[in-house]
Design a protein around this motif. Structure first.
Motif, short mmCIF file in Angstrom:
data_model
loop_
_atom_site.label_atom_id
_atom_site.label_comp_id
_atom_site.label_asym_id
_atom_site.label_seq_id
_atom_site.Cartn_x
_atom_site.Cartn_y
_atom_site.Cartn_z
N LEU A 39 0.82 -1.21 0.00
CA LEU A 39 0.00 0.00 0.00
C LEU A 39 0.86 1.26 0.00
N LEU A 40 2.00 1.23 0.67
CA LEU A 40 2.94 2.36 0.62
C LEU A 40 3.41 2.59 -0.82
N VAL A 41 3.82 1.50 -1.46
CA VAL A 41 4.32 1.61 -2.83
C VAL A 41 3.17 2.04 -3.75
N GLN A 42 1.99 1.47 -3.54
CA GLN A 42 0.84 1.77 -4.40
C GLN A 42 0.46 3.24 -4.29
N SER A 43 0.47 3.79 -3.08
CA SER A 43 0.12 5.20 -2.93
C SER A 43 1.17 6.06 -3.64
N ARG A 44 2.44 5.65 -3.58
CA ARG A 44 3.49 6.39 -4.28
C ARG A 44 3.30 6.30 -5.79
N TRP A 45 2.92 5.10 -6.26
CA TRP A 45 2.65 4.90 -7.69
C TRP A 45 1.52 5.82 -8.15
N GLU A 46 0.44 5.84 -7.37
CA GLU A 46 -0.71 6.68 -7.74
C GLU A 46 -0.34 8.16 -7.73
N GLU A 47 0.46 8.56 -6.75
CA GLU A 47 0.92 9.95 -6.68
C GLU A 47 1.76 10.28 -7.92
N ASP A 48 2.64 9.36 -8.28
CA ASP A 48 3.48 9.55 -9.46
C ASP A 48 2.63 9.61 -10.73
N GLU A 49 1.63 8.74 -10.83
CA GLU A 49 0.74 8.74 -12.00
C GLU A 49 -0.05 10.05 -12.08
N THR A 101 0.84 12.95 -10.89
CA THR A 101 1.79 13.99 -11.30
C THR A 101 2.09 13.88 -12.79
N ARG A 102 2.28 12.66 -13.28
CA ARG A 102 2.57 12.45 -14.71
C ARG A 102 1.41 12.92 -15.57
N ARG A 103 0.18 12.58 -15.16
CA ARG A 103 -1.00 13.03 -15.92
C ARG A 103 -1.12 14.54 -15.91
N GLN A 104 -0.85 15.15 -14.75
CA GLN A 104 -0.92 16.62 -14.67
C GLN A 104 0.10 17.24 -15.60
N ARG A 105 1.31 16.69 -15.65
CA ARG A 105 2.34 17.21 -16.56
C ARG A 105 1.90 17.06 -18.01
N GLN A 106 1.31 15.91 -18.34
CA GLN A 106 0.83 15.70 -19.71
C GLN A 106 -0.26 16.70 -20.06
N GLU A 107 -1.20 16.91 -19.13
CA GLU A 107 -2.27 17.87 -19.38
C GLU A 107 -1.71 19.28 -19.53
N GLU A 108 -0.74 19.65 -18.68
CA GLU A 108 -0.12 20.97 -18.80
C GLU A 108 0.60 21.11 -20.13
N GLN A 109 1.28 20.06 -20.56
CA GLN A 109 1.98 20.09 -21.83
C GLN A 109 0.98 20.23 -22.98
N GLN A 110 -0.14 19.49 -22.92
CA GLN A 110 -1.17 19.61 -23.95
C GLN A 110 -1.75 21.01 -23.98
N ARG A 111 -2.01 21.58 -22.78
CA ARG A 111 -2.54 22.96 -22.73
C ARG A 111 -1.53 23.94 -23.33
N ALA A 112 -0.26 23.76 -22.99
CA ALA A 112 0.78 24.65 -23.52
C ALA A 112 0.86 24.52 -25.05
N GLU A 113 0.76 23.29 -25.57
CA GLU A 113 0.78 23.08 -27.01
C GLU A 113 -0.44 23.72 -27.67
N GLN A 114 -1.60 23.57 -27.03
CA GLN A 114 -2.82 24.18 -27.57
C GLN A 114 -2.71 25.70 -27.57
#
Length: 187
Positions: free
Chosen positions: A122-132, A134-147
């Motif tokens: 569960l410790l690792v899983q919560s870290r994985w979800e946090e990382d995911e 963050t990764r999705r937020q970066r992708q969305e920010e990158q898509q917004r910047a590209e748009q």
């Protein structure tokens, strides 16, 4: 609450801790007189042979303490590793977190150790979800910047076309005036 004293570093530890919080000495390795329990019997390296049909001896309570101590030690190392995962690149971080998820999945451990594995999973899983997340937020920010960049480019092209159209219109008017002036002067 009761405490036990580590025989190596002589620090006090809470009764529920199986490892010394200061030096990682296993509780059952500590001096028995200081922890208020009898010393564990020395265990042979190989189990003694039993006659056929004789039941196996009951598990030693010290074996359970060893399991707890091992998992406590592994938990400390896991927390350190999760702290160092931040310094890895995105791909290496995902690979390491996925490997830790597989390592600590409760189904991959004996029944008596599944609750320890589940806690760490569960410790690792919560870290994985946090990382995911963050990764999705970066992708969305990158898509917004590209748009936004595409929108700015589109607006700049429209402005350029309007300027060119305005220049062409002004040039046409200038030529028309020149033609009119030539026709007036020629008559």
């Amino acid at each position: 609450m009761a405490k036990w004293e580590c025989s190596k570093c002589l620090e006090d530890n809470e009764d529920w801790e199986e490892l010394c919080q200061w030096c990682d000495t296993c509780r059952n390795e500590a001096d028995p007189a200081r922890r208020g329990r009898p010393a564990p019997p020395s265990e042979p390296s190989e189990p003694p042979l039993r006659p056929p049909g004789e039941p196996a001896p009951a598990a030693s309570p010290y074996r359970a303490l060893d399991v707890v101590a091992t998992w406590n030690s592994r938990r400390r190392r896991l927390l350190e590793e999760l702290g160092s995962v931040d310094f890895l690149g995105p791909t290496a971080r995902r690979v390491r977190l996925r490997a830790l998820q597989l390592e600590f999945h409760p189904d991959k451990h004996p029944a008596g150790e599944q609750h320890f594995a589940q806690e760490m999973f569960l410790l690792v899983q919560s870290r994985w979800e946090e990382d995911e997340r963050t990764r999705r937020q970066r992708q969305e920010e990158q898509q917004r910047a590209e748009q936004q960049a595409a929108e700015q480019l589109r607006k700049a092209e429209e402005a350029w076309r309007r300027q060119e159209a305005q220049k062409a219109k002004e040039e046409a008017l200038r030529k028309q005036k020149e033609a009119e002036e030539r026709s007036l002067t020629s008559t």
